[in-house]
Scaffold this motif. Sequence first.
Motif, PDB file in Angstrom:
ATOM      1  N   ALA A 155       0.826  -1.208   0.000  1.00  0.00           N
ATOM      2  CA  ALA A 155       0.000   0.000   0.000  1.00  0.00           C
ATOM      3  C   ALA A 155       0.860   1.257   0.000  1.00  0.00           C
ATOM      4  O   ALA A 155       0.590   2.206  -0.751  1.00  0.00           O
ATOM      5  CB  ALA A 155      -0.939  -0.006   1.205  1.00  0.00           C
TER       6      ALA A 155
ATOM      7  N   PHE B  91      -4.539  -1.149   3.450  1.00  0.00           N
ATOM      8  CA  PHE B  91      -4.199  -0.607   4.770  1.00  0.00           C
ATOM      9  C   PHE B  91      -5.084  -1.222   5.852  1.00  0.00           C
ATOM     10  O   PHE B  91      -4.592  -1.683   6.891  1.00  0.00           O
ATOM     11  CB  PHE B  91      -4.378   0.916   4.802  1.00  0.00           C
ATOM     12  CG  PHE B  91      -3.229   1.687   4.227  1.00  0.00           C
ATOM     13  CD1 PHE B  91      -1.989   1.662   4.837  1.00  0.00           C
ATOM     14  CD2 PHE B  91      -3.394   2.443   3.082  1.00  0.00           C
ATOM     15  CE1 PHE B  91      -0.929   2.380   4.317  1.00  0.00           C
ATOM     16  CE2 PHE B  91      -2.344   3.171   2.556  1.00  0.00           C
ATOM     17  CZ  PHE B  91      -1.105   3.137   3.170  1.00  0.00           C
ATOM     18  N   ILE B  92      -6.369  -1.235   5.630  1.00  0.00           N
ATOM     19  CA  ILE B  92      -7.304  -1.786   6.618  1.00  0.00           C
ATOM     20  C   ILE B  92      -7.045  -3.272   6.817  1.00  0.00           C
ATOM     21  O   ILE B  92      -7.019  -3.766   7.949  1.00  0.00           O
ATOM     22  CB  ILE B  92      -8.762  -1.521   6.183  1.00  0.00           C
ATOM     23  CG1 ILE B  92      -9.055  -0.025   6.237  1.00  0.00           C
ATOM     24  CG2 ILE B  92      -9.743  -2.307   7.049  1.00  0.00           C
ATOM     25  CD1 ILE B  92     -10.374   0.374   5.606  1.00  0.00           C
TER      26      ILE B  92
ATOM     27  N   ARG C  18      -6.184   0.522  -2.412  1.00  0.00           N
ATOM     28  CA  ARG C  18      -5.129   0.879  -1.461  1.00  0.00           C
ATOM     29  C   ARG C  18      -5.657   0.996  -0.030  1.00  0.00           C
ATOM     30  O   ARG C  18      -5.048   0.503   0.910  1.00  0.00           O
ATOM     31  CB  ARG C  18      -4.477   2.180  -1.879  1.00  0.00           C
ATOM     32  CG  ARG C  18      -3.324   2.599  -1.000  1.00  0.00           C
ATOM     33  CD  ARG C  18      -2.734   3.923  -1.438  1.00  0.00           C
ATOM     34  NE  ARG C  18      -2.268   3.849  -2.810  1.00  0.00           N
ATOM     35  CZ  ARG C  18      -2.460   4.835  -3.696  1.00  0.00           C
ATOM     36  NH1 ARG C  18      -3.084   5.925  -3.377  1.00  0.00           N
ATOM     37  NH2 ARG C  18      -1.995   4.706  -4.919  1.00  0.00           N
ATOM     38  N   THR C  19      -6.788   1.642   0.145  1.00  0.00           N
ATOM     39  CA  THR C  19      -7.359   1.809   1.478  1.00  0.00           C
ATOM     40  C   THR C  19      -7.664   0.459   2.102  1.00  0.00           C
ATOM     41  O   THR C  19      -7.416   0.256   3.296  1.00  0.00           O
ATOM     42  CB  THR C  19      -8.640   2.652   1.415  1.00  0.00           C
ATOM     43  OG1 THR C  19      -8.330   3.903   0.805  1.00  0.00           O
ATOM     44  CG2 THR C  19      -9.216   2.882   2.795  1.00  0.00           C
ATOM     45  N   TRP C  20      -8.164  -0.476   1.324  1.00  0.00           N
ATOM     46  CA  TRP C  20      -8.485  -1.799   1.845  1.00  0.00           C
ATOM     47  C   TRP C  20      -7.224  -2.590   2.177  1.00  0.00           C
ATOM     48  O   TRP C  20      -7.235  -3.440   3.064  1.00  0.00           O
ATOM     49  CB  TRP C  20      -9.386  -2.561   0.881  1.00  0.00           C
ATOM     50  CG  TRP C  20     -10.742  -1.952   0.863  1.00  0.00           C
ATOM     51  CD1 TRP C  20     -11.304  -1.223  -0.137  1.00  0.00           C
ATOM     52  CD2 TRP C  20     -11.706  -1.974   1.927  1.00  0.00           C
ATOM     53  NE1 TRP C  20     -12.545  -0.805   0.238  1.00  0.00           N
ATOM     54  CE2 TRP C  20     -12.833  -1.245   1.490  1.00  0.00           C
ATOM     55  CE3 TRP C  20     -11.724  -2.537   3.195  1.00  0.00           C
ATOM     56  CZ2 TRP C  20     -13.943  -1.071   2.283  1.00  0.00           C
ATOM     57  CZ3 TRP C  20     -12.839  -2.359   3.988  1.00  0.00           C
ATOM     58  CH2 TRP C  20     -13.941  -1.635   3.525  1.00  0.00           C
TER      59      TRP C  20
ATOM     60  N   TYR D 168      -3.996  -3.994   9.054  1.00  0.00           N
ATOM     61  CA  TYR D 168      -4.228  -3.795  10.481  1.00  0.00           C
ATOM     62  C   TYR D 168      -5.201  -4.824  11.048  1.00  0.00           C
ATOM     63  O   TYR D 168      -5.061  -5.225  12.201  1.00  0.00           O
ATOM     64  CB  TYR D 168      -4.706  -2.373  10.752  1.00  0.00           C
ATOM     65  CG  TYR D 168      -3.573  -1.394  10.641  1.00  0.00           C
ATOM     66  CD1 TYR D 168      -2.505  -1.436  11.531  1.00  0.00           C
ATOM     67  CD2 TYR D 168      -3.531  -0.456   9.621  1.00  0.00           C
ATOM     68  CE1 TYR D 168      -1.450  -0.568  11.420  1.00  0.00           C
ATOM     69  CE2 TYR D 168      -2.486   0.418   9.509  1.00  0.00           C
ATOM     70  CZ  TYR D 168      -1.442   0.369  10.411  1.00  0.00           C
ATOM     71  OH  TYR D 168      -0.395   1.231  10.287  1.00  0.00           O
TER      72      TYR D 168
END
Length: 61
Positions: free
Chosen positions: A22, A45-46, A41-43, A49
Amino acid sequence: MLSLSPPRLLTFFVSAVLIGLAIASLYLRIPTIGPTVVKFRTWFFIGAYVVLALGVVSKSS
């Protein structure tokens, strides 16, 4: 009660790879999977985590 434990090495590496992809997609062109990483990209990152959080709350062997 919620007991925390350090994540297994594999869980940590999977999380690190997801976060690395990402972040790398912000600055570099990734040849094969680049468009997918940029699009989600946001997914990534999520997901990184979430994988790490699940590794911390699950029992490590």
